[in-house]
Write a protein that holds these residues in place. Structure first.
Motif, PDB file in Angstrom:
ATOM      1  N   PHE A  15       0.803  -1.224   0.000  1.00 59.05           N
ATOM      2  CA  PHE A  15       0.000   0.000   0.000  1.00 59.05           C
ATOM      3  C   PHE A  15       0.835   1.273   0.000  1.00 59.05           C
ATOM      4  O   PHE A  15       0.291   2.362  -0.220  1.00 59.05           O
ATOM      5  CB  PHE A  15      -0.937   0.009   1.205  1.00 59.05           C
ATOM      6  CG  PHE A  15      -1.968  -1.092   1.182  1.00 59.05           C
ATOM      7  CD1 PHE A  15      -2.639  -1.422   0.020  1.00 59.05           C
ATOM      8  CD2 PHE A  15      -2.255  -1.817   2.334  1.00 59.05           C
ATOM      9  CE1 PHE A  15      -3.597  -2.427  -0.006  1.00 59.05           C
ATOM     10  CE2 PHE A  15      -3.211  -2.821   2.331  1.00 59.05           C
ATOM     11  CZ  PHE A  15      -3.879  -3.133   1.146  1.00 59.05           C
TER      12      PHE A  15
ATOM     13  N   ARG B  90       0.516   4.024  -2.946  1.00 52.10           N
ATOM     14  CA  ARG B  90      -0.696   3.800  -3.736  1.00 52.10           C
ATOM     15  C   ARG B  90      -1.552   5.068  -3.752  1.00 52.10           C
ATOM     16  O   ARG B  90      -1.722   5.739  -2.735  1.00 52.10           O
ATOM     17  CB  ARG B  90      -1.523   2.645  -3.172  1.00 52.10           C
ATOM     18  CG  ARG B  90      -0.813   1.300  -3.178  1.00 52.10           C
ATOM     19  CD  ARG B  90      -0.773   0.651  -4.573  1.00 52.10           C
ATOM     20  NE  ARG B  90      -0.042   1.398  -5.564  1.00 52.10           N
ATOM     21  CZ  ARG B  90       1.290   1.417  -5.665  1.00 52.10           C
ATOM     22  NH1 ARG B  90       2.025   0.743  -4.797  1.00 52.10           N
ATOM     23  NH2 ARG B  90       1.877   2.104  -6.620  1.00 52.10           N
TER      24      ARG B  90
ATOM     25  N   THR C  59      -8.687   3.156  -3.156  1.00 54.19           N
ATOM     26  CA  THR C  59      -7.241   3.036  -3.260  1.00 54.19           C
ATOM     27  C   THR C  59      -6.859   1.560  -3.156  1.00 54.19           C
ATOM     28  O   THR C  59      -7.696   0.672  -3.249  1.00 54.19           O
ATOM     29  CB  THR C  59      -6.557   3.881  -2.160  1.00 54.19           C
ATOM     30  OG1 THR C  59      -5.144   3.863  -2.354  1.00 54.19           O
ATOM     31  CG2 THR C  59      -6.890   3.382  -0.774  1.00 54.19           C
TER      32      THR C  59
ATOM     33  N   ASP D  62      -4.814  -0.231  -5.193  1.00 57.52           N
ATOM     34  CA  ASP D  62      -4.539  -0.923  -6.451  1.00 57.52           C
ATOM     35  C   ASP D  62      -3.060  -0.759  -6.810  1.00 57.52           C
ATOM     36  O   ASP D  62      -2.587   0.362  -6.982  1.00 57.52           O
ATOM     37  CB  ASP D  62      -5.409  -0.339  -7.559  1.00 57.52           C
ATOM     38  CG  ASP D  62      -5.156  -0.978  -8.923  1.00 57.52           C
ATOM     39  OD1 ASP D  62      -4.374  -1.944  -8.999  1.00 57.52           O
ATOM     40  OD2 ASP D  62      -5.756  -0.509  -9.908  1.00 57.52           O
ATOM     41  N   PRO D  63      -2.301  -1.871  -6.951  1.00 54.99           N
ATOM     42  CA  PRO D  63      -0.889  -1.756  -7.333  1.00 54.99           C
ATOM     43  C   PRO D  63      -0.665  -1.040  -8.665  1.00 54.99           C
ATOM     44  O   PRO D  63       0.420  -0.518  -8.904  1.00 54.99           O
ATOM     45  CB  PRO D  63      -0.421  -3.216  -7.406  1.00 54.99           C
ATOM     46  CG  PRO D  63      -1.326  -3.935  -6.456  1.00 54.99           C
ATOM     47  CD  PRO D  63      -2.662  -3.259  -6.621  1.00 54.99           C
TER      48      PRO D  63
ATOM     49  N   ASP E 137      -2.806   1.452  -9.644  1.00 55.64           N
ATOM     50  CA  ASP E 137      -3.351   2.797  -9.431  1.00 55.64           C
ATOM     51  C   ASP E 137      -4.372   3.224 -10.482  1.00 55.64           C
ATOM     52  O   ASP E 137      -4.517   4.415 -10.778  1.00 55.64           O
ATOM     53  CB  ASP E 137      -2.229   3.841  -9.362  1.00 55.64           C
ATOM     54  CG  ASP E 137      -1.356   3.674  -8.133  1.00 55.64           C
ATOM     55  OD1 ASP E 137      -1.877   3.240  -7.092  1.00 55.64           O
ATOM     56  OD2 ASP E 137      -0.141   3.989  -8.218  1.00 55.64           O
TER      57      ASP E 137
ATOM     58  N   SER F 186      -3.178  -7.633  -6.164  1.00 56.71           N
ATOM     59  CA  SER F 186      -1.919  -8.094  -5.597  1.00 56.71           C
ATOM     60  C   SER F 186      -1.586  -9.456  -6.174  1.00 56.71           C
ATOM     61  O   SER F 186      -2.329 -10.012  -6.989  1.00 56.71           O
ATOM     62  CB  SER F 186      -2.037  -8.184  -4.073  1.00 56.71           C
ATOM     63  OG  SER F 186      -2.850  -9.306  -3.707  1.00 56.71           O
TER      64      SER F 186
ATOM     65  N   GLN G  35      -7.866  -3.855  -3.277  1.00 53.92           N
ATOM     66  CA  GLN G  35      -8.437  -2.518  -3.308  1.00 53.92           C
ATOM     67  C   GLN G  35      -9.469  -2.337  -2.202  1.00 53.92           C
ATOM     68  O   GLN G  35     -10.218  -3.256  -1.866  1.00 53.92           O
ATOM     69  CB  GLN G  35      -9.088  -2.264  -4.661  1.00 53.92           C
ATOM     70  CG  GLN G  35      -8.115  -2.271  -5.830  1.00 53.92           C
ATOM     71  CD  GLN G  35      -8.793  -1.938  -7.134  1.00 53.92           C
ATOM     72  OE1 GLN G  35      -9.701  -1.113  -7.180  1.00 53.92           O
ATOM     73  NE2 GLN G  35      -8.367  -2.581  -8.217  1.00 53.92           N
TER      74      GLN G  35
ATOM     75  N   LYS H 166      -2.112  10.389  -2.481  1.00 59.43           N
ATOM     76  CA  LYS H 166      -1.633   9.023  -2.288  1.00 59.43           C
ATOM     77  C   LYS H 166      -1.380   8.694  -0.818  1.00 59.43           C
ATOM     78  O   LYS H 166      -1.239   9.589   0.027  1.00 59.43           O
ATOM     79  CB  LYS H 166      -0.360   8.783  -3.088  1.00 59.43           C
ATOM     80  CG  LYS H 166       0.833   9.624  -2.643  1.00 59.43           C
ATOM     81  CD  LYS H 166       2.099   9.279  -3.437  1.00 59.43           C
ATOM     82  CE  LYS H 166       1.952   9.507  -4.918  1.00 59.43           C
ATOM     83  NZ  LYS H 166       3.216   9.186  -5.648  1.00 59.43           N
TER      84      LYS H 166
END
Length: 302
Positions: A83, A86, A99, A101-102, A104, A110, A189, A239
């Protein structure tokens, strides 16, 4: 598979042709004083997150009794550093900040497998739910800071496990696990409810029992409300700079957190105040959850 938050809000208009009824006048009560130290409790550091964003710090209390698998996943990804950095890529005013999400952008996950839904949980006689209201065959209250609605425990006499159905309520500050159309598509997410979520276009608890609720913001709700909005959010996006489990922070820099005990005398008085101020319309979301936060160390700067 796109695990972005999918919300269907089909709200029916039932007021046509109805006769307007006068609402009872709210009672005028003396101001409620500040809680004393005895009214507070210390949250479990293993289930407390410190989310440092470019807008400020957010403190979250997780609730594993309501969603054990989801909480374990969030803690695991936090400790893996997934996280950190992110962005809040999808943010709807009067609703929520998404938020985790790897990638974005709402399409990523993941490396771990998706999780099944935890929209409800079983409440037994030993479940630490402090009931604050009973209406229409349901009971509402708090497990820690987490707002819950439950079937009345009277029904437990009729069930095989002597438990009843309960679920987290999407009050402002509550965290939910984002997913796609498939209820078992939650992965990494998540979203945080904004302050006006109960009165805006996405109100009326449209998410209850449709998305896994697993925690609540206990400090920094103003930060949640200040996150830049957009679908998607224009660059630069706000972020999460760093997310940590409270127990993992060295003692010298660990924030000292005290949050109101739902069984405290102050909370009982607060509930009475809100019920009197909102006759016939009181919900668990009307109840304040005070917190005392000693930062101990300044959060990281952007």
């Amino acid at each position: 598979m796109k695990p972005s938050l999918l919300i269907a809000l089909g709200l029916a208009v039932l007021a046509a042709g109805s006769v307007a009824l006068a609402k009872p006048k709210p009672a005028v009560l003396a101001p409620l004083g500040d809680p004393t130290e005895a009214d507070f409790r210390t949250p479990d550091p293993q289930n407390t997150l410190i989310i440092d964003t470019n807008k400020g710090r957010v403190v979250v209390e997780l609730q594993p009794l309501a969603a054990p698998n989801t909480v374990a996943r969030i803690v695991q990804l936090t400790r893996q550093g997934v996280f950190d950095g992110r962005t809040f890529f999808r943010v709807i005013d009067n609703f929520m900040d998404q938020t985790g999400d790897p990638l974005d952008n709402g399409t990523g996950t993941s490396s771990l497998a998706n999780l099944g839904p935890e929209f409800n949980f079983r409440r037994g006689s030993d479940t630490p739910l402090v009931v604050v209201s009973k209406q229409g065959g349901q009971e509402s209250g708090f497990m820690g800071s987490f707002p819950v609605v439950s079937q009345t425990m009277d029904l437990a006499l009729l069930t095989v496990d002597h438990k009843v159905q309960a679920w987290g309520v999407y009050c402002p500050g509550v965290l939910g696990f984002a997913r796609g159309d498939d209820p078992s598509s939650g992965n990494s997410q998540f979203f945080l409810m904004r302050t006006n979520s109960q009165t805006g276009d996405h109100g009326t608890h449209a998410l209850d029992q449709k998305y896994t609720a697993f925690g609540r913001v206990i400090a920094g709700q103003d930060v949640v409300d200040a996150i830049k909005t957009g679908e998607p959010v224009d660059q630069p996006q706000d972020k999460m700079l760093k997310v940590q489990v409270l127990a993992d922070i060295p003692d010298a820099s660990r924030p000292r957190i005290r949050v109101i005990d739902p069984a405290s005398a102050w909370m009982k008085a607060e509930v009475a105040q809100e019920e009197a101020a909102n006759p016939g319309e009181f919900t668990v979301c009307d109840v304040r959850v005070p917190v005392r936060l000693d930062p101990a160390a300044a959060p990281p700067t952007p």
